[in-house]
Design a protein around this motif. Structure first.
Motif, PDB file in Angstrom:
ATOM      1  N   SER A  54       0.833  -1.208   0.000  1.00 38.58           N
ATOM      2  CA  SER A  54       0.000   0.000   0.000  1.00 38.58           C
ATOM      3  C   SER A  54       0.866   1.255   0.000  1.00 38.58           C
ATOM      4  O   SER A  54       0.526   2.249  -0.655  1.00 38.58           O
ATOM      5  N   ILE A  55       1.980   1.220   0.740  1.00 37.23           N
ATOM      6  CA  ILE A  55       2.868   2.387   0.784  1.00 37.23           C
ATOM      7  C   ILE A  55       3.365   2.736  -0.615  1.00 37.23           C
ATOM      8  O   ILE A  55       3.434   3.917  -0.984  1.00 37.23           O
ATOM      9  N   LEU A  56       3.672   1.728  -1.407  1.00 41.39           N
ATOM     10  CA  LEU A  56       4.164   1.954  -2.763  1.00 41.39           C
ATOM     11  C   LEU A  56       3.041   1.988  -3.801  1.00 41.39           C
ATOM     12  O   LEU A  56       3.307   2.068  -4.995  1.00 41.39           O
ATOM     13  N   ARG A  57       1.806   1.899  -3.327  1.00 41.82           N
ATOM     14  CA  ARG A  57       0.631   1.900  -4.207  1.00 41.82           C
ATOM     15  C   ARG A  57       0.736   0.818  -5.281  1.00 41.82           C
ATOM     16  O   ARG A  57       0.523   1.047  -6.456  1.00 41.82           O
ATOM     17  N   LEU A  58       1.051  -0.384  -4.809  1.00 40.01           N
ATOM     18  CA  LEU A  58       1.161  -1.540  -5.691  1.00 40.01           C
ATOM     19  C   LEU A  58      -0.009  -2.505  -5.507  1.00 40.01           C
ATOM     20  O   LEU A  58       0.066  -3.659  -5.908  1.00 40.01           O
ATOM     21  N   ILE A  59      -1.083  -2.035  -4.884  1.00 41.76           N
ATOM     22  CA  ILE A  59      -2.266  -2.867  -4.675  1.00 41.76           C
ATOM     23  C   ILE A  59      -2.991  -3.046  -6.011  1.00 41.76           C
ATOM     24  O   ILE A  59      -3.367  -2.054  -6.651  1.00 41.76           O
ATOM     25  N   ARG A  87       5.691   6.429 -10.161  1.00 41.76           N
ATOM     26  CA  ARG A  87       6.743   5.667 -10.848  1.00 41.76           C
ATOM     27  C   ARG A  87       8.101   6.328 -10.673  1.00 41.76           C
ATOM     28  O   ARG A  87       9.134   5.646 -10.631  1.00 41.76           O
ATOM     29  N   ALA A  88       8.100   7.650 -10.560  1.00 40.06           N
ATOM     30  CA  ALA A  88       9.360   8.367 -10.350  1.00 40.06           C
ATOM     31  C   ALA A  88       9.915   8.130  -8.948  1.00 40.06           C
ATOM     32  O   ALA A  88      11.126   8.257  -8.723  1.00 40.06           O
ATOM     33  N   ILE A  89       9.049   7.767  -8.001  1.00 39.74           N
ATOM     34  CA  ILE A  89       9.474   7.521  -6.623  1.00 39.74           C
ATOM     35  C   ILE A  89       9.879   6.065  -6.417  1.00 39.74           C
ATOM     36  O   ILE A  89      10.889   5.771  -5.752  1.00 39.74           O
ATOM     37  N   ARG A  90       9.113   5.135  -6.989  1.00 42.77           N
ATOM     38  CA  ARG A  90       9.422   3.710  -6.829  1.00 42.77           C
ATOM     39  C   ARG A  90      10.775   3.378  -7.452  1.00 42.77           C
ATOM     40  O   ARG A  90      11.040   3.716  -8.604  1.00 42.77           O
ATOM     41  N   GLY A  91      11.614   2.739  -6.695  1.00 45.41           N
ATOM     42  CA  GLY A  91      12.931   2.354  -7.183  1.00 45.41           C
ATOM     43  C   GLY A  91      13.955   3.461  -7.102  1.00 45.41           C
ATOM     44  O   GLY A  91      15.147   3.219  -7.288  1.00 45.41           O
ATOM     45  N   ASP A  92      13.498   4.682  -6.803  1.00 48.25           N
ATOM     46  CA  ASP A  92      14.401   5.820  -6.692  1.00 48.25           C
ATOM     47  C   ASP A  92      14.467   6.285  -5.241  1.00 48.25           C
ATOM     48  O   ASP A  92      15.441   6.022  -4.547  1.00 48.25           O
ATOM     49  N   ARG A  93      13.414   6.931  -4.759  1.00 50.67           N
ATOM     50  CA  ARG A  93      13.412   7.421  -3.385  1.00 50.67           C
ATOM     51  C   ARG A  93      12.965   6.342  -2.390  1.00 50.67           C
ATOM     52  O   ARG A  93      13.351   6.349  -1.233  1.00 50.67           O
ATOM     53  N   ILE A  94      12.090   5.445  -2.859  1.00 54.14           N
ATOM     54  CA  ILE A  94      11.676   4.297  -2.039  1.00 54.14           C
ATOM     55  C   ILE A  94      11.936   3.031  -2.849  1.00 54.14           C
ATOM     56  O   ILE A  94      11.470   2.910  -3.983  1.00 54.14           O
ATOM     57  N   ALA A  95      12.693   2.103  -2.293  1.00 59.32           N
ATOM     58  CA  ALA A  95      12.996   0.843  -2.975  1.00 59.32           C
ATOM     59  C   ALA A  95      12.465  -0.319  -2.148  1.00 59.32           C
ATOM     60  O   ALA A  95      12.325  -0.212  -0.923  1.00 59.32           O
ATOM     61  N   MET A  96      12.167  -1.418  -2.833  1.00 61.19           N
ATOM     62  CA  MET A  96      11.608  -2.576  -2.132  1.00 61.19           C
ATOM     63  C   MET A  96      12.397  -3.831  -2.456  1.00 61.19           C
ATOM     64  O   MET A  96      12.809  -4.050  -3.603  1.00 61.19           O
TER      65      MET A  96
END
Length: 340
Positions: A54-59, A87-96
């Motif tokens: 949910s934090i990464l809005r991947l639901i 998409r600009a935040i995922r993998g850049d500022r927040i990674a999983m």
């Protein structure tokens, strides 16, 4: 006090299923401060992984939907951003870092290209520069002969090496926050310790924050600064790792700790099990989710959802050791959610 890197407030996520509406995340609130590791702990099905997704809005929608709450990252509510901004935040500022590296890595693309790709996407680096960075990252995560490994495919790596490659991918753009969802699943105990030691070392060196999702309390004790205990989609207790282990307040937390084998316990003494079954997330009780299994439950616990109440007056409410459910209240209101 510095503003936390991540502030989650009253987050609620639901899924529509054949059995009805399921609520795996139900009014969850917590903070992650700069440079700290927050462990989210609980048994399978408690809502830990759905919280991270949910934090990464991947639901996936449908059937899932984030229905309420705020997810404030560096002051911006992630739930209000467009998909392009996310998409600009995922993998850049927040990674999983996902549970199963083999299913998370693309089997038809080399390890080097998969580690290099985030740098080309988020940093506009040339592929030559991105590959140099990928080689350095493989060195950093202690994969031997990094230069030759760049051209290898995931199936040519061992389980531990694949997980190290996932860590390298997560570190590629120097994120502020890493979410590690059961990062040592299916690895043997020795490799688990190596991976977790590596994660702790690298995040501390770069002053990154980390959310560590696990059901292993031994991992929590060794690697976490603070702990949030989840049950039935709700956070029932929060505090520093020392507070949670030395002075657990919620009956569920006490039950988890009592179920751990101890090397100093009497020989032949049976482990203490938590009676009953986890709650049905499609039919959560109106009161405390743990109420039906709790030996200390009162009529008030069953009738209404107890507030998350400060039980440590020495610290401010936003950082206090808390037990119960809901949002923190004034630290002057010092009591547990049950009578002892």
């Amino acid at each position: 006090m510095a503003t936390p890197v991540l502030q989650v407030r009253n987050l609620t996520t639901r899924f529509k299923t054949e059995r009805g509406v399921v609520t795996p995340v139900d009014g969850v609130s917590f903070d992650v401060n700069a440079g700290e590791t927050l462990a989210i702990v609980g048994e399978s099905g408690s809502g830990k992984s759905v919280t991270s997704m949910s934090i990464l809005r991947l639901i996936p929608s449908p059937p899932g939907r984030i229905e309420a709450g705020e997810i404030l990252f560096d002051g911006r509510d992630l739930l209000r951003l467009s998909e392009e901004q996310m998409r600009a935040i995922r993998g850049d500022r927040i990674a999983m870092i996902f549970q199963d590296a083999m299913s998370s890595l693309n089997p038809s693309i080399t390890i080097g290209k998969q580690i290099a790709e985030p740098t080309t996407l988020h940093r506009n680096a040339s592929w030559a520069e991105a590959y140099r960075n990928a080689r350095e990252l493989l060195d950093k995560v202690q994969i031997p002969d990094a230069e030759s490994r760049l051209g290898a495919y995931p199936h040519q790596f061992s389980g531990g090496m694949r997980q190290r490659a996932m860590i390298a991918m997560a570190l590629a753009c120097g994120p502020r926050l890493i979410i590690a969802d059961e990062p040592t699943t299916a690895l043997d105990v020795t490799v688990q310790a190596q991976i977790l030691d590596l994660l702790r070392q690298l995040t501390r060196q770069a002053q990154m924050s980390m959310i560590l999702i696990t059901h292993d309390l031994g991992v929590v004790a060794r690697y976490a600064d603070r702990v949030a205990v989840m049950y039935g989609g709700r956070i029932v207790e929060q505090g520093t790792a020392r507070e949670i282990f030395n002075r657990p307040a919620h009956p569920y937390t006490r039950g988890l700790l009592a179920s751990i084998p101890r090397i100093d316990s009497d020989t032949g003494q049976p482990l203490q099990a938590i009676e009953g079954m986890p709650p049905d997330l499609s039919a959560l009780p109106p009161g405390c989710a743990f109420g039906p299994r709790c030996r200390l439950a009162s009529a008030a616990c069953v009738a209404a959802r107890p507030p998350l109440t400060a039980v440590s007056a020495a610290r401010p409410p936003e950082g206090a050791h808390t037990a119960g459910e809901g949002a923190p209240v004034s630290a002057s209101h010092v009591k547990a959610c049950f009578n002892t």
